[in-house]
Design a protein around this motif. Structure first.
Motif, PDB file in Angstrom:
ATOM      1  N   PRO A  61     108.507 -26.867  12.424  1.00 37.01           N
ATOM      2  CA  PRO A  61     109.132 -28.124  11.987  1.00 37.01           C
ATOM      3  C   PRO A  61     108.684 -28.590  10.605  1.00 37.01           C
ATOM      4  N   ARG A  62     107.551 -28.090  10.128  1.00 34.23           N
ATOM      5  CA  ARG A  62     107.072 -28.492   8.805  1.00 34.23           C
ATOM      6  C   ARG A  62     107.679 -27.647   7.688  1.00 34.23           C
ATOM      7  N   ALA A  63     108.423 -26.629   8.060  1.00 37.63           N
ATOM      8  CA  ALA A  63     109.112 -25.804   7.067  1.00 37.63           C
ATOM      9  C   ALA A  63     110.457 -26.447   6.725  1.00 37.63           C
ATOM     10  N   ASP A  64     110.937 -26.210   5.514  1.00 34.21           N
ATOM     11  CA  ASP A  64     112.233 -26.735   5.070  1.00 34.21           C
ATOM     12  C   ASP A  64     113.241 -25.590   5.129  1.00 34.21           C
ATOM     13  N   ALA A  65     113.744 -25.319   6.338  1.00 31.31           N
ATOM     14  CA  ALA A  65     114.625 -24.171   6.557  1.00 31.31           C
ATOM     15  C   ALA A  65     116.054 -24.478   6.110  1.00 31.31           C
ATOM     16  N   ALA A  66     116.618 -23.593   5.290  1.00 27.73           N
ATOM     17  CA  ALA A  66     117.988 -23.752   4.793  1.00 27.73           C
ATOM     18  C   ALA A  66     118.918 -22.833   5.566  1.00 27.73           C
ATOM     19  N   TRP A  67     119.903 -23.401   6.214  1.00 24.39           N
ATOM     20  CA  TRP A  67     120.840 -22.602   7.009  1.00 24.39           C
ATOM     21  C   TRP A  67     121.762 -21.782   6.110  1.00 24.39           C
ATOM     22  N   GLY A  68     121.877 -20.488   6.407  1.00 24.77           N
ATOM     23  CA  GLY A  68     122.855 -19.642   5.735  1.00 24.77           C
ATOM     24  C   GLY A  68     122.470 -19.122   4.369  1.00 24.77           C
ATOM     25  N   ALA A  69     121.331 -19.570   3.817  1.00 23.66           N
ATOM     26  CA  ALA A  69     120.923 -19.082   2.499  1.00 23.66           C
ATOM     27  C   ALA A  69     120.552 -17.607   2.594  1.00 23.66           C
ATOM     28  N   SER A  70     120.898 -16.828   1.579  1.00 25.77           N
ATOM     29  CA  SER A  70     120.614 -15.396   1.588  1.00 25.77           C
ATOM     30  C   SER A  70     119.155 -15.107   1.278  1.00 25.77           C
ATOM     31  N   MET A  71     118.617 -15.795   0.284  1.00 29.56           N
ATOM     32  CA  MET A  71     117.237 -15.540  -0.121  1.00 29.56           C
ATOM     33  C   MET A  71     116.695 -16.750  -0.861  1.00 29.56           C
ATOM     34  N   ILE A  72     115.441 -17.091  -0.585  1.00 29.37           N
ATOM     35  CA  ILE A  72     114.795 -18.242  -1.219  1.00 29.37           C
ATOM     36  C   ILE A  72     113.365 -17.858  -1.574  1.00 29.37           C
ATOM     37  N   GLU A  73     112.933 -18.213  -2.780  1.00 26.09           N
ATOM     38  CA  GLU A  73     111.524 -18.075  -3.152  1.00 26.09           C
ATOM     39  C   GLU A  73     110.951 -19.451  -3.416  1.00 26.09           C
ATOM     40  N   ASP A  74     109.819 -19.744  -2.827  1.00 27.60           N
ATOM     41  CA  ASP A  74     109.148 -21.022  -3.015  1.00 27.60           C
ATOM     42  C   ASP A  74     107.648 -20.769  -2.990  1.00 27.60           C
ATOM     43  N   GLY A  75     107.014 -20.881  -4.145  1.00 29.96           N
ATOM     44  CA  GLY A  75     105.582 -20.709  -4.220  1.00 29.96           C
ATOM     45  C   GLY A  75     105.101 -19.332  -3.830  1.00 29.96           C
ATOM     46  N   ARG A  76     105.760 -18.287  -4.341  1.00 30.19           N
ATOM     47  CA  ARG A  76     105.440 -16.881  -4.044  1.00 30.19           C
ATOM     48  C   ARG A  76     105.640 -16.522  -2.579  1.00 30.19           C
ATOM     49  N   ILE A  77     106.434 -17.315  -1.878  1.00 29.13           N
ATOM     50  CA  ILE A  77     106.864 -16.977  -0.524  1.00 29.13           C
ATOM     51  C   ILE A  77     108.360 -16.715  -0.598  1.00 29.13           C
TER      52      ILE A  77
END
Length: 244
Positions: A61-77
């Motif tokens: 629940p503390r993650a900011d999950a984006a529905w349907g996104a193909s790929m996301i980089e945030d802070g080397r994750i």
């Protein structure tokens, strides 16, 4: 199925240490769940395969999950989902560590696309409508605008909502502001037509919602890194290779 927390406790600790040391951590499909077990998704924008999205939000629940996104980089994750998401991740790592030319060369050798496509293209309509009917309606509104200009305010009006609410709901669902959402839907429409329809580039531009061929060519090159004609030729060669 998503991994069990206890089974990956050791791996989670190793991932935390590697990330703390400056490494880029990547996961596709179920992989982001292992990253989540490590606590590395907390407060970060992330994604997973569309049918695991609700489970990710429940588990982390503390993650900011984006529905349907193909790929996301945030802070080397870096997280990815959807068909061939591992290939998208691989190209992203090559692009980041070696450069865009090397990534394009690797994509050509592997006969894969350098531009990840939104997962919504592959999601069964019934699931998409049940998951977020607002998103379905928003996509339909963009596609139906055709060659007419469409601003965020106009899209909000079509959806009978305020521009502020539109921005909030789109960023929460897709990680995109309204303008980026509109551009992506139009680009995806154009790419599908280039893959499947023999129509002239000018006609595809109008059918995809662009005002004129010039603006379409500029937007397509910005998203795909090549002209519409070059993409159509590349796509045709790729399909020919696949059949062979």
């Amino acid at each position: 199925m998503p991994p069990d927390d206890e089974a990956f406790a050791g791996v989670a600790g190793w991932l935390r240490d590697r990330h703390a040391g400056g490494a880029m951590i990547c996961g596709s499909c179920c992989g982001p769940f292992v990253i989540g077990v490590a606590g590395l998704l907390d407060g970060r924008r992330c994604t997973t395969t569309w049918w695991l999205h609700d489970e990710m939000r429940r588990r982390f629940p503390r993650a900011d999950a984006a529905w349907g996104a193909s790929m996301i980089e945030d802070g080397r994750i870096v997280t990815a989902g959807g068909p061939l998401s591992w290939a998208d991740l691989s190209l992203h790592v090559i692009r980041t560590l070696v450069g865009p030319d090397a990534a394009r060369l690797a994509a050509d050798f592997a006969v894969i696309d350098t531009t990840p496509m939104s997962q919504s293209v592959y999601v069964p309509p019934a699931h998409l409508a049940a998951s977020d009917p607002f998103l379905v309606t928003a996509e339909q509104a963009v596609r139906s605008a055709r060659g007419a200009s469409l601003s965020a305010a106009q899209l909000a009006k079509k959806l009978s909502t305020s521009e502020r609410t539109l921005h909030r709901r789109l960023t929460r669902a897709t990680g995109e502001a309204p303008r980026a959402f509109i551009e992506r839907i139009r680009f995806e429409t154009a790419r599908t037509l280039l893959d499947t329809a023999p129509n002239a580039i000018k006609q595809i531009a109008l059918e995809s919602g662009y005002r004129d061929e010039g603006s379409f060519r500029r937007a397509f090159r910005r998203h795909a890194g090549m002209t519409p004609s070059a993409y159509r030729e590349w796509s045709s060669q790729r399909r020919g290779t696949a059949k062979a």
